[in-house]
Design a protein around this motif. Structure first.
Motif, PDB file in Angstrom:
ATOM      1  N   SER A   1       0.839  -1.195   0.000  1.00  0.00           N
ATOM      2  CA  SER A   1       0.000   0.000   0.000  1.00  0.00           C
ATOM      3  C   SER A   1       0.875   1.246   0.000  1.00  0.00           C
ATOM      4  O   SER A   1       1.622   1.504   0.949  1.00  0.00           O
ATOM      5  CB  SER A   1      -0.903   0.011   1.231  1.00  0.00           C
ATOM      6  N   ILE A   2       0.779   2.012  -1.079  1.00  0.00           N
ATOM      7  CA  ILE A   2       1.589   3.217  -1.188  1.00  0.00           C
ATOM      8  C   ILE A   2       1.189   4.232  -0.117  1.00  0.00           C
ATOM      9  O   ILE A   2       2.026   4.937   0.426  1.00  0.00           O
ATOM     10  CB  ILE A   2       1.470   3.828  -2.605  1.00  0.00           C
ATOM     11  N   LEU A   3      -0.089   4.296   0.216  1.00  0.00           N
ATOM     12  CA  LEU A   3      -0.541   5.283   1.195  1.00  0.00           C
ATOM     13  C   LEU A   3      -0.041   4.963   2.604  1.00  0.00           C
ATOM     14  O   LEU A   3       0.301   5.866   3.364  1.00  0.00           O
ATOM     15  CB  LEU A   3      -2.064   5.409   1.161  1.00  0.00           C
ATOM     16  N   LYS A   4       0.040   3.664   2.940  1.00  0.00           N
ATOM     17  CA  LYS A   4       0.571   3.282   4.250  1.00  0.00           C
ATOM     18  C   LYS A   4       2.051   3.655   4.352  1.00  0.00           C
ATOM     19  O   LYS A   4       2.487   4.265   5.328  1.00  0.00           O
ATOM     20  CB  LYS A   4       0.381   1.783   4.471  1.00  0.00           C
ATOM     21  N   ALA A   5       2.814   3.297   3.320  1.00  0.00           N
ATOM     22  CA  ALA A   5       4.244   3.612   3.312  1.00  0.00           C
ATOM     23  C   ALA A   5       4.458   5.122   3.312  1.00  0.00           C
ATOM     24  O   ALA A   5       5.358   5.645   3.988  1.00  0.00           O
ATOM     25  CB  ALA A   5       4.912   2.976   2.098  1.00  0.00           C
ATOM     26  N   GLU A   6       3.614   5.834   2.557  1.00  0.00           N
ATOM     27  CA  GLU A   6       3.720   7.289   2.481  1.00  0.00           C
ATOM     28  C   GLU A   6       3.461   7.932   3.843  1.00  0.00           C
ATOM     29  O   GLU A   6       4.180   8.842   4.261  1.00  0.00           O
ATOM     30  CB  GLU A   6       2.726   7.799   1.452  1.00  0.00           C
ATOM     31  N   THR A   7       2.456   7.440   4.551  1.00  0.00           N
ATOM     32  CA  THR A   7       2.135   7.974   5.874  1.00  0.00           C
ATOM     33  C   THR A   7       3.296   7.764   6.834  1.00  0.00           C
ATOM     34  O   THR A   7       3.664   8.670   7.594  1.00  0.00           O
ATOM     35  CB  THR A   7       0.845   7.317   6.422  1.00  0.00           C
ATOM     36  N   GLU A   8       3.889   6.579   6.804  1.00  0.00           N
ATOM     37  CA  GLU A   8       5.040   6.299   7.664  1.00  0.00           C
ATOM     38  C   GLU A   8       6.192   7.248   7.352  1.00  0.00           C
ATOM     39  O   GLU A   8       6.853   7.763   8.260  1.00  0.00           O
ATOM     40  CB  GLU A   8       5.482   4.847   7.498  1.00  0.00           C
ATOM     41  N   THR A   9       6.428   7.494   6.071  1.00  0.00           N
ATOM     42  CA  THR A   9       7.517   8.388   5.668  1.00  0.00           C
ATOM     43  C   THR A   9       7.237   9.816   6.116  1.00  0.00           C
ATOM     44  O   THR A   9       8.129  10.515   6.617  1.00  0.00           O
ATOM     45  CB  THR A   9       7.713   8.339   4.141  1.00  0.00           C
ATOM     46  N   LEU A  10       5.987  10.270   5.954  1.00  0.00           N
ATOM     47  CA  LEU A  10       5.635  11.627   6.381  1.00  0.00           C
ATOM     48  C   LEU A  10       5.837  11.801   7.881  1.00  0.00           C
ATOM     49  O   LEU A  10       6.379  12.825   8.328  1.00  0.00           O
ATOM     50  CB  LEU A  10       4.189  11.951   5.992  1.00  0.00           C
ATOM     51  N   TYR A  11       5.417  10.804   8.654  1.00  0.00           N
ATOM     52  CA  TYR A  11       5.604  10.918  10.110  1.00  0.00           C
ATOM     53  C   TYR A  11       7.085  10.901  10.481  1.00  0.00           C
ATOM     54  O   TYR A  11       7.518  11.625  11.390  1.00  0.00           O
ATOM     55  CB  TYR A  11       4.835   9.821  10.850  1.00  0.00           C
ATOM     56  N   THR A  12       7.878  10.103   9.788  1.00  0.00           N
ATOM     57  CA  THR A  12       9.320  10.083  10.058  1.00  0.00           C
ATOM     58  C   THR A  12       9.938  11.444   9.757  1.00  0.00           C
ATOM     59  O   THR A  12      10.737  11.965  10.546  1.00  0.00           O
ATOM     60  CB  THR A  12      10.003   8.988   9.209  1.00  0.00           C
ATOM     61  N   ALA A  13       9.539  12.032   8.617  1.00  0.00           N
ATOM     62  CA  ALA A  13      10.078  13.353   8.243  1.00  0.00           C
ATOM     63  C   ALA A  13       9.658  14.416   9.246  1.00  0.00           C
ATOM     64  O   ALA A  13      10.472  15.245   9.678  1.00  0.00           O
ATOM     65  CB  ALA A  13       9.594  13.730   6.845  1.00  0.00           C
ATOM     66  N   VAL A  14       8.392  14.398   9.640  1.00  0.00           N
ATOM     67  CA  VAL A  14       7.886  15.384  10.597  1.00  0.00           C
ATOM     68  C   VAL A  14       8.572  15.205  11.956  1.00  0.00           C
ATOM     69  O   VAL A  14       8.927  16.196  12.611  1.00  0.00           O
ATOM     70  CB  VAL A  14       6.354  15.298  10.717  1.00  0.00           C
ATOM     71  N   ASP A  15       8.785  13.971  12.372  1.00  0.00           N
ATOM     72  CA  ASP A  15       9.487  13.735  13.639  1.00  0.00           C
ATOM     73  C   ASP A  15      10.899  14.299  13.593  1.00  0.00           C
ATOM     74  O   ASP A  15      11.375  14.879  14.570  1.00  0.00           O
ATOM     75  CB  ASP A  15       9.521  12.229  13.955  1.00  0.00           C
ATOM     76  N   CYS A  16      11.567  14.154  12.454  1.00  0.00           N
ATOM     77  CA  CYS A  16      12.922  14.723  12.309  1.00  0.00           C
ATOM     78  C   CYS A  16      12.892  16.240  12.438  1.00  0.00           C
ATOM     79  O   CYS A  16      13.749  16.834  13.089  1.00  0.00           O
ATOM     80  CB  CYS A  16      13.507  14.349  10.954  1.00  0.00           C
ATOM     81  N   VAL A  17      11.891  16.857  11.836  1.00  0.00           N
ATOM     82  CA  VAL A  17      11.781  18.322  11.875  1.00  0.00           C
ATOM     83  C   VAL A  17      11.461  18.800  13.288  1.00  0.00           C
ATOM     84  O   VAL A  17      12.069  19.728  13.807  1.00  0.00           O
ATOM     85  CB  VAL A  17      10.712  18.812  10.871  1.00  0.00           C
ATOM     86  N   LEU A  18      10.492  18.150  13.936  1.00  0.00           N
ATOM     87  CA  LEU A  18      10.100  18.576  15.278  1.00  0.00           C
ATOM     88  C   LEU A  18      11.169  18.261  16.313  1.00  0.00           C
ATOM     89  O   LEU A  18      11.356  19.005  17.271  1.00  0.00           O
ATOM     90  CB  LEU A  18       8.761  17.929  15.665  1.00  0.00           C
ATOM     91  N   ASP A  19      11.899  17.156  16.106  1.00  0.00           N
ATOM     92  CA  ASP A  19      12.957  16.786  17.046  1.00  0.00           C
ATOM     93  C   ASP A  19      14.199  17.640  16.866  1.00  0.00           C
ATOM     94  O   ASP A  19      15.138  17.538  17.650  1.00  0.00           O
ATOM     95  CB  ASP A  19      13.340  15.318  16.897  1.00  0.00           C
ATOM     96  N   ALA A  20      14.196  18.504  15.839  1.00  0.00           N
ATOM     97  CA  ALA A  20      15.350  19.374  15.598  1.00  0.00           C
ATOM     98  C   ALA A  20      15.567  20.358  16.742  1.00  0.00           C
ATOM     99  O   ALA A  20      16.598  20.991  16.837  1.00  0.00           O
ATOM    100  CB  ALA A  20      15.175  20.134  14.282  1.00  0.00           C
ATOM    101  N   ARG A  21      14.576  20.475  17.636  1.00  0.00           N
ATOM    102  CA  ARG A  21      14.731  21.360  18.793  1.00  0.00           C
ATOM    103  C   ARG A  21      15.921  20.961  19.648  1.00  0.00           C
ATOM    104  O   ARG A  21      16.561  21.788  20.279  1.00  0.00           O
ATOM    105  CB  ARG A  21      13.473  21.320  19.665  1.00  0.00           C
ATOM    106  N   THR A  22      16.199  19.659  19.653  1.00  0.00           N
ATOM    107  CA  THR A  22      17.276  19.172  20.522  1.00  0.00           C
ATOM    108  C   THR A  22      18.577  18.968  19.758  1.00  0.00           C
ATOM    109  O   THR A  22      19.564  18.555  20.322  1.00  0.00           O
ATOM    110  CB  THR A  22      16.868  17.828  21.160  1.00  0.00           C
ATOM    111  N   ALA A  23      18.554  19.208  18.446  1.00  0.00           N
ATOM    112  CA  ALA A  23      19.759  18.975  17.631  1.00  0.00           C
ATOM    113  C   ALA A  23      20.760  20.098  17.793  1.00  0.00           C
ATOM    114  O   ALA A  23      20.417  21.209  18.103  1.00  0.00           O
ATOM    115  CB  ALA A  23      19.362  18.825  16.167  1.00  0.00           C
TER     116      ALA A  23
END
Length: 202
Positions: free
Chosen positions: A180-202
């Motif tokens: 399912s492309i949409l399932k994989a896409e959702t996982e990728t979007l959440y991973t990208a967003v987590d990287c952006v939001l976690d940048a507070r501690t980088a």
């Protein structure tokens, strides 16, 4: 009718014509002559309202985004910042479709911006779309920064990263997929967003 009314009317006709042309073909280059003819105004009138090709393209893309996304999910405070940003990014991908629709969209984009001669007009058309995508993502990140989910600083690095992820996902939508492309896409979007939001501690 006053001169101001006529001026506002011609500006709206120009924008409506350009938006219609862009809606018919997202790779449309919106030449001054073609847009003026479609709007029923002179090229001088068009240049009065939009002195440059970039000004016209920026106004068209802003109008499209305001129309397509009137209730921006970034403002839905009932959801965590993480979910809101994913929902916003998903909006960017939605118009591309999946499968055949995505393949057709990428074929048109390839023909318009990669295989065609890199004229100034081609370059300006592409950069206008890129600027509008940048503006939207930067706005979303600014809203989250104002809420404390991100530091209040220049978001250029985060915007570039998210645009790169979106470009990759939109290409992936056009390619054959086993799962399912949409399932994989959702996982990728959440991973990208987590990287952006976690940048507070980088």
């Amino acid at each position: 009718m006053t001169q101001d009314d006529r001026s506002t009317g011609s500006r709206e006709r120009i924008l409506a014509a350009a938006v219609a042309m862009f809606g018919e073909d997202v790779t449309a280059r919106l030449s001054v002559r073609a847009v003026a003819a479609r709007a029923g105004v002179s090229t001088g009138s068009l240049r009065f309202h939009f002195p440059t090709q970039r000004a016209l393209q920026d106004a068209v893309l802003a109008r499209i985004y305001d129309h397509v996304f009137p209730d921006d999910p970034i403002h839905d405070r009932s959801l965590p910042a993480r979910d809101r940003l994913v929902n916003c990014l998903r909006q960017v991908l939605a118009p591309a479709g999946v499968g055949e629709q995505a393949r057709e969209a990428w074929s048109r984009a390839h023909e318009a911006y990669i295989t065609s001669d890199p004229t100034e007009e081609v370059r300006a058309a592409y950069l206008a779309m890129e600027r509008e995508g940048w503006r939207r993502i930067e706005y979303w990140l600014t809203v989250l920064a104002d809420e404390g989910a991100l530091p209040k600083e220049d978001h250029a690095r985060r915007v570039r990263f998210l645009l790169t992820v979106l470009n990759g996902l939109s290409i992936e939508r056009a390619l054959p997929a086993e799962a399912s492309i949409l399932k994989a896409e959702t996982e990728t979007l959440y991973t990208a967003v987590d990287c952006v939001l976690d940048a507070r501690t980088a």
